[in-house]
Enzyme design. Structure first.
Site, mmCIF file in Angstrom:
data_model
loop_
_atom_site.group_PDB
_atom_site.id
_atom_site.type_symbol
_atom_site.label_atom_id
_atom_site.label_comp_id
_atom_site.label_asym_id
_atom_site.label_seq_id
_atom_site.Cartn_x
_atom_site.Cartn_y
_atom_site.Cartn_z
ATOM 1 N N ASN A 7 64.475 58.432 90.999
ATOM 2 C CA ASN A 7 65.532 57.036 90.316
ATOM 3 C C ASN A 7 66.899 58.131 90.650
ATOM 4 O OD1 ASN A 7 67.461 55.456 88.455
ATOM 5 N ND2 ASN A 7 66.220 56.238 86.465
ATOM 6 N N LYS A 14 66.416 61.835 89.225
ATOM 7 C CA LYS A 14 65.643 61.883 87.784
ATOM 8 C C LYS A 14 64.042 61.801 88.261
ATOM 9 C CE LYS A 14 68.551 60.153 84.375
ATOM 10 N NZ LYS A 14 68.297 59.415 83.303
ATOM 11 N N ARG A 91 63.162 53.883 91.117
ATOM 12 C CA ARG A 91 63.119 52.117 90.085
ATOM 13 C C ARG A 91 64.813 51.772 91.422
ATOM 14 N NH1 ARG A 91 68.025 53.777 86.273
ATOM 15 N NH2 ARG A 91 68.655 51.593 85.251
ATOM 16 N N HIS A 180 67.851 46.344 82.317
ATOM 17 C CA HIS A 180 66.708 47.345 82.118
ATOM 18 C C HIS A 180 65.151 46.134 82.389
ATOM 19 C CE1 HIS A 180 70.284 48.551 79.519
ATOM 20 N NE2 HIS A 180 69.697 49.515 79.896
ATOM 21 N N LEU A 209 67.977 49.779 72.905
ATOM 22 C CA LEU A 209 69.243 49.991 72.875
ATOM 23 C C LEU A 209 69.374 51.492 72.623
ATOM 24 C CD1 LEU A 209 69.660 48.654 68.673
ATOM 25 C CD2 LEU A 209 70.368 47.917 71.066
ATOM 26 N N GLY A 210 70.188 51.993 73.876
ATOM 27 C CA GLY A 210 70.495 53.183 74.494
ATOM 28 C C GLY A 210 71.768 53.146 74.460
ATOM 29 N N GLY A 212 73.502 52.485 77.557
ATOM 30 C CA GLY A 212 73.813 51.094 77.966
ATOM 31 C C GLY A 212 73.128 49.970 77.060
ATOM 32 N N ARG A 241 80.723 51.488 77.933
ATOM 33 C CA ARG A 241 81.164 49.890 78.023
ATOM 34 C C ARG A 241 81.816 48.807 76.471
ATOM 35 N NH1 ARG A 241 75.526 48.988 81.831
ATOM 36 N NH2 ARG A 241 75.724 51.672 81.282
ATOM 37 N N GLY A 331 67.093 55.409 73.742
ATOM 38 C CA GLY A 331 67.049 56.008 72.831
ATOM 39 C C GLY A 331 67.798 56.174 70.961
ATOM 40 N N GLY A 333 67.537 52.976 69.801
ATOM 41 C CA GLY A 333 66.589 51.825 69.034
ATOM 42 C C GLY A 333 65.633 52.313 68.479
ATOM 43 N N GLU A 334 65.577 53.875 69.306
ATOM 44 C CA GLU A 334 64.235 54.278 68.588
ATOM 45 C C GLU A 334 64.293 55.503 67.876
ATOM 46 O OE1 GLU A 334 62.284 56.139 72.435
ATOM 47 O OE2 GLU A 334 62.519 54.841 73.451
ATOM 48 N N ASN A 335 65.277 55.972 67.788
ATOM 49 C CA ASN A 335 65.207 57.626 66.930
ATOM 50 C C ASN A 335 67.007 57.418 65.786
ATOM 51 O OD1 ASN A 335 64.401 59.298 67.988
ATOM 52 N ND2 ASN A 335 65.994 58.383 70.041
ATOM 53 N N GLU A 384 59.902 54.250 81.310
ATOM 54 C CA GLU A 384 60.254 53.002 82.500
ATOM 55 C C GLU A 384 59.410 53.451 83.739
ATOM 56 O OE1 GLU A 384 64.329 53.492 81.077
ATOM 57 O OE2 GLU A 384 64.715 51.251 82.348
HETATM 58 P P1 AMP Z 1 69.598 56.277 75.821
HETATM 59 O O1 AMP Z 1 70.585 56.287 76.914
HETATM 60 O O2 AMP Z 1 68.200 55.526 75.659
HETATM 61 O O3 AMP Z 1 69.457 57.773 76.047
HETATM 62 O O4 AMP Z 1 70.366 56.561 74.820
HETATM 63 C C1 AMP Z 1 71.498 57.284 74.363
HETATM 64 C C2 AMP Z 1 72.156 57.041 72.667
HETATM 65 O O5 AMP Z 1 70.698 57.449 72.097
HETATM 66 C C3 AMP Z 1 73.100 58.126 71.973
HETATM 67 O O6 AMP Z 1 73.794 56.787 71.743
HETATM 68 C C4 AMP Z 1 72.662 58.943 71.266
HETATM 69 O O7 AMP Z 1 73.318 58.720 69.823
HETATM 70 C C5 AMP Z 1 70.796 57.775 70.838
HETATM 71 N N1 AMP Z 1 70.385 59.076 70.423
HETATM 72 C C6 AMP Z 1 68.845 59.960 71.471
HETATM 73 N N2 AMP Z 1 68.998 60.627 71.107
HETATM 74 C C7 AMP Z 1 68.761 60.792 69.893
HETATM 75 C C8 AMP Z 1 67.654 60.992 69.202
HETATM 76 N N3 AMP Z 1 67.534 62.258 68.818
HETATM 77 N N4 AMP Z 1 68.606 60.879 67.637
HETATM 78 C C9 AMP Z 1 69.269 60.147 67.379
HETATM 79 N N5 AMP Z 1 69.834 59.430 68.120
HETATM 80 C C10 AMP Z 1 69.567 59.911 69.451
#
Ligand code: AMP
Length: 398
Positions: A7, A14, A91, A180, A209-210, A212, A241, A331, A333-335, A384
């Protein structure tokens, strides 16, 4: 078989080496600051300590060389030689209308990706450099291009056309493409598996929800609408953004502050969203911390963010004439259980009920709705790279 997933970003690369027998990651890593001072490779072989290799990487070819040297290293390597890599999956951000699926890479494909450069000027040229560098170093290894946009090529014209003079679509292919796609496809299919329902019959809304962020309506396994557009700037409020705004704001700000269109676009891409609204940063962990300490703007930022997500869920429920499942991924959405709960509180009207204990689980596939919730809500960690590896193998086998 072993698939190397690449990627490439403009100054980063990556990678993951995946063993397709059991989907395990043999090694992964990141080359940073390619073409700049202080470039380094962070290399993480499975079950071993990660290693930071500080070395000059003038270009992506040098980065690929370093990755291969690390993978085949006597001590920390995970393969004996380059010939152990059976295929490379790349990618690619933008495939325009040309690519509705993954393809084996040949000269014609490279030209077609190049033709999409003006649709993703920051990403596609970097992706191409990755392809060309790998081809130079591994000329006999089959390579496959997996596009972020491909999954969304099933959107109907009514969803992808903008209210612009039609000639802009005809002449320049100005339309919604969506991004995505690899994640939306992976998560929606996994959602069907987790619920034990046929993918072809399920109506799912995937919330990626990351930093991006995008939302996708997946009906019967096909993307029917998504929040990102011609570029990844449209849609939700994101880390830096703006997401969707009134287009007239561009001229308004340019006039007020004597800026060029390019300046304002830069502002919308890099200084807006959660960063711009909160004045704190783009990482939600910092926003949550500030909110917990009583920062009102941090709270407002989170409120505005969740509200946008809720509006898209409503729109896509209408677009699909119902929804069976809502899946959170990436990031945030999962955490972030707070954001998920806050979003789901608005979805009372759909009969959504959240189990608070389930909602606190992390790092695994989990159904967070209660047994009697009319719409199932899940957290599905996206993968991904695994999806790219699977696509790569299926292309080279066919
Ligand atoms: P991503 O672009 O998918 O890596 O997501 C980034 C976003 O996810 C950031 O705003 C982080 O605050 C949130 N995030 C990532 N890892 C964690 C975690 N372990 N706990 C809480 N938020 C997280």
């Amino acid at each position: 078989m072993k698939v190397l997933v690449i990627n490439c970003g403009s100054s980063s690369l990556k990678f993951q080496l995946i063993n397709s027998e059991d989907d395990s990651v043999l090694a992964k890593g990141l080359c940073e600051r390619i073409g700049m001072a202080g470039s380094r490779l962070v290399y993480s072989p499975a079950a071993q300590e990660k290693e930071i290799i500080n070395e000059d990487m003038q270009n992506h070819k040098k980065a690929v060389e370093l990755v291969i040297a690390a993978l085949t290293d006597k001590n920390k390597g995970v393969i004996e030689s380059l010939s152990d890599v059976d295929a490379v999956g790349h990618r690619i951000v933008h495939g325009g209308e040309k690519f509705a699926g993954s393809v084996c890479i040949d000269d014609e494909v490279i030209e077609a990706i190049e033709a999409c450069n003006d649709l993703a000027p920051l990403h596609n040229p970097a992706n191409l450099i990755g392809i060309l560098s790998c081809r130079e170093l591994m000329p006999d290894t089959p390579m496959v291009a997996v596009f972020d946009t491909a999954f969304h090529q099933t959107m109907p014209a009514k969803a992808y056309l903008y209210g612009l003079p039609y000639r802009y679509y005809e002449n320049y292919k100005v339309r919604r493409y969506g991004f995505h796609g690899t994640s939306h496809s992976f998560v929606s299919e996994k959602t069907a598996q987790l619920l034990g329902k046929p993918y072809e019959e399920l109506k799912t809304i995937v919330c990626h929800l990351g930093n991006g962020a995008s939302i996708c309506a997946v009906k019967g396994g096909k993307s029917v609408d998504t929040s990102m557009g011609l570029t990844p700037l449209e849609g939700l409020i994101m880390g830096t953004r703006s997401g969707s705004i009134d287009p007239a704001i561009v001229e308004f700000i340019a006039d007020k502050e004597n800026k060029t269109v390019e300046d304002v676009m830069n502002l919308l891409n890099k200084e807006s969203g959660v960063l711009g609204l909160s004045g704190i940063g783009s990482d939600f962990r910092d926003i949550m911390e500030a909110m917990d300490k009583g920062d009102e703007r941090a709270k407002l930022t989170l409120d505005a963010y969740c509200y946008q997500v809720v509006k898209y869920i409503g729109a896509y429920t209408a677009a699909m004439n119902g929804v069976d499942a809502i899946a959170f991924t990436a990031g945030l959405g999962e955490n972030n259980s707070y954001v998920r709960k806050k979003i789901c509180e608005y979805l009372d009207y759909l009969g959504v009920k959240i189990d608070d204990t389930q909602n606190e689980k992390r790092g695994e596939d989990v159904i967070i709705s209660t047994a009697d919730s009319k719409v199932k809500v899940l957290v599905v960690p996206t993968n991904e790279e695994l999806k790219i590896a699977k696509e790569t193998l299926s292309q080279i086998k066919s």
